[in-house]
Design a protein around this motif. Sequence first.
Motif, short mmCIF file in Angstrom:
data_model
loop_
_atom_site.label_atom_id
_atom_site.label_comp_id
_atom_site.label_asym_id
_atom_site.label_seq_id
_atom_site.Cartn_x
_atom_site.Cartn_y
_atom_site.Cartn_z
N ARG A 103 -22.45 -11.78 27.44
CA ARG A 103 -21.22 -11.29 26.77
C ARG A 103 -21.27 -9.78 26.56
N LEU A 104 -22.38 -9.27 26.07
CA LEU A 104 -22.49 -7.84 25.80
C LEU A 104 -22.37 -7.01 27.08
N ILE A 105 -23.06 -7.42 28.11
CA ILE A 105 -23.07 -6.65 29.35
C ILE A 105 -21.69 -6.68 30.03
N ARG A 106 -20.99 -7.78 29.89
CA ARG A 106 -19.63 -7.83 30.44
C ARG A 106 -18.71 -6.88 29.69
N ARG A 107 -19.01 -6.61 28.41
CA ARG A 107 -18.18 -5.67 27.63
C ARG A 107 -18.23 -4.26 28.18
N VAL A 108 -19.30 -3.89 28.88
CA VAL A 108 -19.36 -2.55 29.47
C VAL A 108 -18.73 -2.53 30.85
N GLY A 109 -18.13 -3.65 31.26
CA GLY A 109 -17.37 -3.68 32.50
C GLY A 109 -18.10 -4.22 33.71
N LEU A 110 -19.31 -4.76 33.51
CA LEU A 110 -20.04 -5.32 34.64
C LEU A 110 -19.59 -6.77 34.89
N PRO A 111 -19.63 -7.21 36.14
CA PRO A 111 -19.19 -8.58 36.45
C PRO A 111 -20.16 -9.62 35.89
N PRO A 112 -19.69 -10.86 35.74
CA PRO A 112 -20.58 -11.92 35.24
C PRO A 112 -21.68 -12.24 36.25
N GLU A 113 -22.79 -12.71 35.73
CA GLU A 113 -23.90 -13.16 36.58
C GLU A 113 -23.44 -14.38 37.36
N ARG A 114 -23.68 -14.41 38.66
CA ARG A 114 -23.24 -15.51 39.52
C ARG A 114 -24.18 -16.71 39.45
N ARG A 115 -25.46 -16.43 39.27
CA ARG A 115 -26.45 -17.51 39.32
C ARG A 115 -26.56 -18.23 37.98
N LYS A 116 -26.86 -19.51 38.07
CA LYS A 116 -27.11 -20.31 36.88
C LYS A 116 -28.41 -19.82 36.24
N PHE A 117 -28.41 -19.72 34.92
CA PHE A 117 -29.60 -19.27 34.21
C PHE A 117 -30.65 -20.37 34.19
N THR A 118 -31.81 -20.07 34.76
CA THR A 118 -32.95 -20.97 34.76
C THR A 118 -34.16 -20.16 34.30
N PRO A 119 -34.54 -20.28 33.03
CA PRO A 119 -35.65 -19.46 32.55
C PRO A 119 -36.95 -19.82 33.27
N HIS A 120 -37.63 -18.80 33.79
CA HIS A 120 -38.84 -19.03 34.57
C HIS A 120 -39.64 -17.75 34.71
N VAL A 121 -40.88 -17.91 35.13
CA VAL A 121 -41.76 -16.80 35.47
C VAL A 121 -42.03 -16.91 36.97
N THR A 122 -41.57 -15.95 37.73
CA THR A 122 -41.81 -15.97 39.18
C THR A 122 -43.29 -15.68 39.43
N LEU A 123 -43.93 -16.59 40.18
CA LEU A 123 -45.34 -16.42 40.55
C LEU A 123 -45.49 -15.88 41.96
N ALA A 124 -44.59 -16.31 42.86
CA ALA A 124 -44.68 -15.87 44.26
C ALA A 124 -43.31 -15.90 44.90
N ARG A 125 -43.08 -14.96 45.80
CA ARG A 125 -41.91 -14.98 46.67
C ARG A 125 -42.40 -15.48 48.02
N LEU A 126 -41.61 -16.35 48.64
CA LEU A 126 -42.06 -17.01 49.87
C LEU A 126 -41.32 -16.48 51.08
N ARG A 127 -42.07 -16.36 52.16
CA ARG A 127 -41.49 -15.99 53.43
C ARG A 127 -42.03 -16.98 54.46
N ASP A 128 -41.15 -17.76 55.01
CA ASP A 128 -41.50 -18.72 56.06
C ASP A 128 -42.50 -19.78 55.59
N SER A 129 -42.47 -20.13 54.32
CA SER A 129 -43.30 -21.23 53.82
C SER A 129 -42.51 -22.52 54.04
N SER A 130 -43.15 -23.50 54.62
CA SER A 130 -42.45 -24.76 54.87
C SER A 130 -42.43 -25.60 53.60
#
Length: 177
Positions: A103-130
Motif C-alpha cells: 500500500r505504501l509503495i503504491r502511494r508513491v506511484g509505483l505499480p502493484p507487485e505482480r507476483r503472489k507473496f510467498t515468504p522464503h529465503v532463496t538458497l540457490a538459483r537454478l540453471r538447467d536443473s532437471s
Amino acid sequence: MPRLFTGIEIPAEIGLQLSSYRGGLPGARWIDPENYHITLRFIGDIDLSTARDVSSILGDTRRRDPFTVTIEGLDTFGGERPRVVFARAGNGDLTDMHQEQERLIRRVGLPPERRKFTPHVTLARLRDSSPIDVADYFATRGHFPRLTFTARRFVLFSSRDSVGGGPYVVEAAYPLG
C-alpha cells in the motif's frame, strides 16, 4: 538507477544452518549466506527521486513489535522448470508487513507487485536443473529442523542490476517496536 527491495535480514546463526543445504544439485548457483533474506516487497529499478520517496514513505510503516519468524522446510519455484530452491518462511506478521508495504509503495506511484507473496529465503538459483535432479536433492536432505528468530527491523536493500544473489546493501533500516 538503483534496484531496490524491502526485506527481513537473516541472522548469521540461522544463515549458517541454512548454508548446510548448499551443494549437491547440478546447475545450482548458491546464494552466499551473508545475502540470505526474506523479501517483503520487490521495488525494482527506479530513479533516485522515487528511491528517496520510497525510503521516506517506508518510515510511515506502523510500528509493530518485533516478531518471531519461522523457517520450516525446503521447496522450489518453477514446477517442471525449477528455477529456485528456497527455505519456506512464514507467519501472519510477514504477510501483514508485505501488504502494508505494498500500500505504501503504491502511494508513491509505483505499480502493484505482480507476483503472489510467498515468504522464503532463496538458497540457490537454478540453471538447467532437471526436476529429477531437484527431487533427488530434496530426497537426500532428510528432516529440515524448524528454525526461528526474532525480526527486530526491516530494511531497504539495493542490489546491482542483473546480478541476482547479491551483494545486497542495506540502504535504510526501520526498527520494529
